[in-house]
Design a protein around this motif. Sequence first.
Motif, mmCIF file in Angstrom:
data_model
loop_
_atom_site.group_PDB
_atom_site.id
_atom_site.type_symbol
_atom_site.label_atom_id
_atom_site.label_comp_id
_atom_site.label_asym_id
_atom_site.label_seq_id
_atom_site.Cartn_x
_atom_site.Cartn_y
_atom_site.Cartn_z
ATOM 1 N N GLY A 136 29.550 54.174 35.478
ATOM 2 C CA GLY A 136 28.322 53.864 34.777
ATOM 3 C C GLY A 136 27.516 52.752 35.419
ATOM 4 N N VAL A 137 26.588 52.214 34.639
ATOM 5 C CA VAL A 137 25.646 51.188 35.088
ATOM 6 C C VAL A 137 26.075 49.856 34.480
ATOM 7 N N PRO A 138 26.669 48.950 35.263
ATOM 8 C CA PRO A 138 27.256 47.741 34.686
ATOM 9 C C PRO A 138 26.295 46.847 33.918
ATOM 10 N N PHE A 139 25.009 46.861 34.276
ATOM 11 C CA PHE A 139 24.065 46.029 33.531
ATOM 12 C C PHE A 139 24.020 46.447 32.069
ATOM 13 N N MET A 140 24.196 47.737 31.813
ATOM 14 C CA MET A 140 24.153 48.268 30.456
ATOM 15 C C MET A 140 25.542 48.575 29.911
ATOM 16 N N GLN A 141 26.509 48.838 30.787
ATOM 17 C CA GLN A 141 27.831 49.323 30.378
ATOM 18 C C GLN A 141 28.934 48.512 31.050
ATOM 19 N N GLY A 142 28.801 47.193 31.013
ATOM 20 C CA GLY A 142 29.740 46.341 31.723
ATOM 21 C C GLY A 142 31.177 46.524 31.317
ATOM 22 N N GLU A 143 31.430 46.751 30.034
ATOM 23 C CA GLU A 143 32.805 46.869 29.566
ATOM 24 C C GLU A 143 33.481 48.109 30.137
ATOM 25 N N GLU A 144 32.679 49.130 30.439
ATOM 26 C CA GLU A 144 33.239 50.352 31.022
ATOM 27 C C GLU A 144 33.880 50.055 32.372
ATOM 28 N N LEU A 145 33.166 49.354 33.237
ATOM 29 C CA LEU A 145 33.720 48.997 34.535
ATOM 30 C C LEU A 145 34.845 47.987 34.386
ATOM 31 N N ALA A 146 34.661 46.993 33.546
ATOM 32 C CA ALA A 146 35.693 45.970 33.363
ATOM 33 C C ALA A 146 36.994 46.587 32.873
ATOM 34 N N GLY A 147 36.907 47.548 31.953
ATOM 35 C CA GLY A 147 38.110 48.196 31.441
ATOM 36 C C GLY A 147 38.843 48.969 32.518
ATOM 37 N N THR A 148 38.084 49.706 33.319
ATOM 38 C CA THR A 148 38.708 50.455 34.409
ATOM 39 C C THR A 148 39.380 49.508 35.391
ATOM 40 N N LEU A 149 38.710 48.421 35.754
ATOM 41 C CA LEU A 149 39.273 47.528 36.756
ATOM 42 C C LEU A 149 40.425 46.693 36.220
ATOM 43 N N ARG A 150 40.478 46.458 34.915
ATOM 44 C CA ARG A 150 41.672 45.820 34.343
ATOM 45 C C ARG A 150 42.879 46.718 34.554
ATOM 46 N N ALA A 151 42.691 48.021 34.307
ATOM 47 C CA ALA A 151 43.776 48.976 34.513
ATOM 48 C C ALA A 151 44.134 49.076 35.988
ATOM 49 N N PHE A 152 43.110 49.165 36.852
ATOM 50 C CA PHE A 152 43.366 49.263 38.285
ATOM 51 C C PHE A 152 44.119 48.033 38.799
ATOM 52 N N GLY A 153 43.804 46.870 38.225
ATOM 53 C CA GLY A 153 44.447 45.646 38.677
ATOM 54 C C GLY A 153 45.941 45.629 38.445
ATOM 55 N N THR A 154 46.402 46.360 37.433
ATOM 56 C CA THR A 154 47.838 46.445 37.175
ATOM 57 C C THR A 154 48.505 47.566 37.971
ATOM 58 N N LEU A 155 47.701 48.470 38.526
ATOM 59 C CA LEU A 155 48.252 49.644 39.210
ATOM 60 C C LEU A 155 48.197 49.543 40.727
ATOM 61 N N PHE A 156 47.166 48.899 41.263
ATOM 62 C CA PHE A 156 46.913 48.931 42.693
ATOM 63 C C PHE A 156 46.896 47.530 43.294
ATOM 64 N N SER A 157 47.290 47.427 44.553
ATOM 65 C CA SER A 157 47.203 46.147 45.244
ATOM 66 C C SER A 157 45.767 45.823 45.631
ATOM 67 N N ASP A 158 44.931 46.837 45.740
ATOM 68 C CA ASP A 158 43.503 46.632 46.029
ATOM 69 C C ASP A 158 42.686 47.335 44.958
ATOM 70 N N ALA A 159 42.169 46.561 44.022
ATOM 71 C CA ALA A 159 41.355 47.090 42.919
ATOM 72 C C ALA A 159 39.993 46.428 42.977
ATOM 73 N N SER A 160 38.949 47.229 43.123
ATOM 74 C CA SER A 160 37.613 46.656 43.240
ATOM 75 C C SER A 160 36.577 47.692 42.813
ATOM 76 N N ALA A 161 35.357 47.497 43.248
ATOM 77 C CA ALA A 161 34.271 48.420 42.913
ATOM 78 C C ALA A 161 33.228 48.356 44.017
#
Length: 286
Positions: free
Chosen positions: A193-218
């Motif tokens: 999505g568009v982080p300016f309007m849907q920031g929690e969407e990206l933040a939620g995905t990257l919280r999950a990625f941070g626990t799963l991957f050694s390289d989590a970003s966007a």
Amino acid sequence: MTDMTGWSVERLHDAYSQALRIDRVLYDSETEHQRIVVFDNATFGRVLTLDGVVQVTERDNFIYHEMLTHVPLFAHGTAARVLIIGGGDGGMAREALRHPLEQVTMVEIDAGVVEFSKQYLPGISAGAFDDPRLDLQIADGAEFVKTTAGGYDVIIVDSTDPVGPGEVLFTDHFYGHAKRALAPGGILVTQNGVPFMQGEELAGTLRAFGTLFSDASAYVAPVPTYQGGFMAFGWGTDGAARSVDEATLRARVAEKGLGFGYYTSEVHKAAFALPGYIKRLVPDPA
């Protein structure tokens, strides 16, 4: 929704909307999962909406599809098997199949999207549905990643927004199953999505990625019909693909002999340079 003045008004966000003029309706139907509308617009050509939300247009789809496909594929460098979750219009398969891949598996929950896209938006798929390397599965992507034998070098989650049938594709459980389906050094990328309007969407995905991957970003790209600024794509891998240098990327692009409307090796590297308001949504490495 469509109002009485001939405009398609998208009200995905609170207190903010966009409208596209409907010059001609080509398709309007309810499926088991969602309402599908295709219409002509003088600026963007044919436009596909699901439940009133713009999904793809003929005019600007190349930006979205190129960035969600070629960034992980060129970063990986030797991908042979790709899994696409969603992407029923065929645009993601179109771009992936430009690479000399062994197989692209595409899992789309709604057969209606595929069939009408072939008829009303054939330029989006550009023959991808006829490529013998494409394995099209009409199934729930969340269920598919639970049971697949995996071994995918790149997984692309080309989902709708996290409402309705797309909601399950933004859960920790789904991301965990997707990681299991990756081959060693594989890359998972997601539409966020568009982080300016849907920031929690990206933040939620990257919280999950941070626990799963050694390289989590966007990384980001501007897509005109996705309102609100930069669109974000989640990135997760246990390999070092994000650090590939620009010269190597340029050589890989030249070797393939492909031309693009948006993607370049320079854009690839720059896309990971996040604006401050988006960077703040990326968890700090542990």
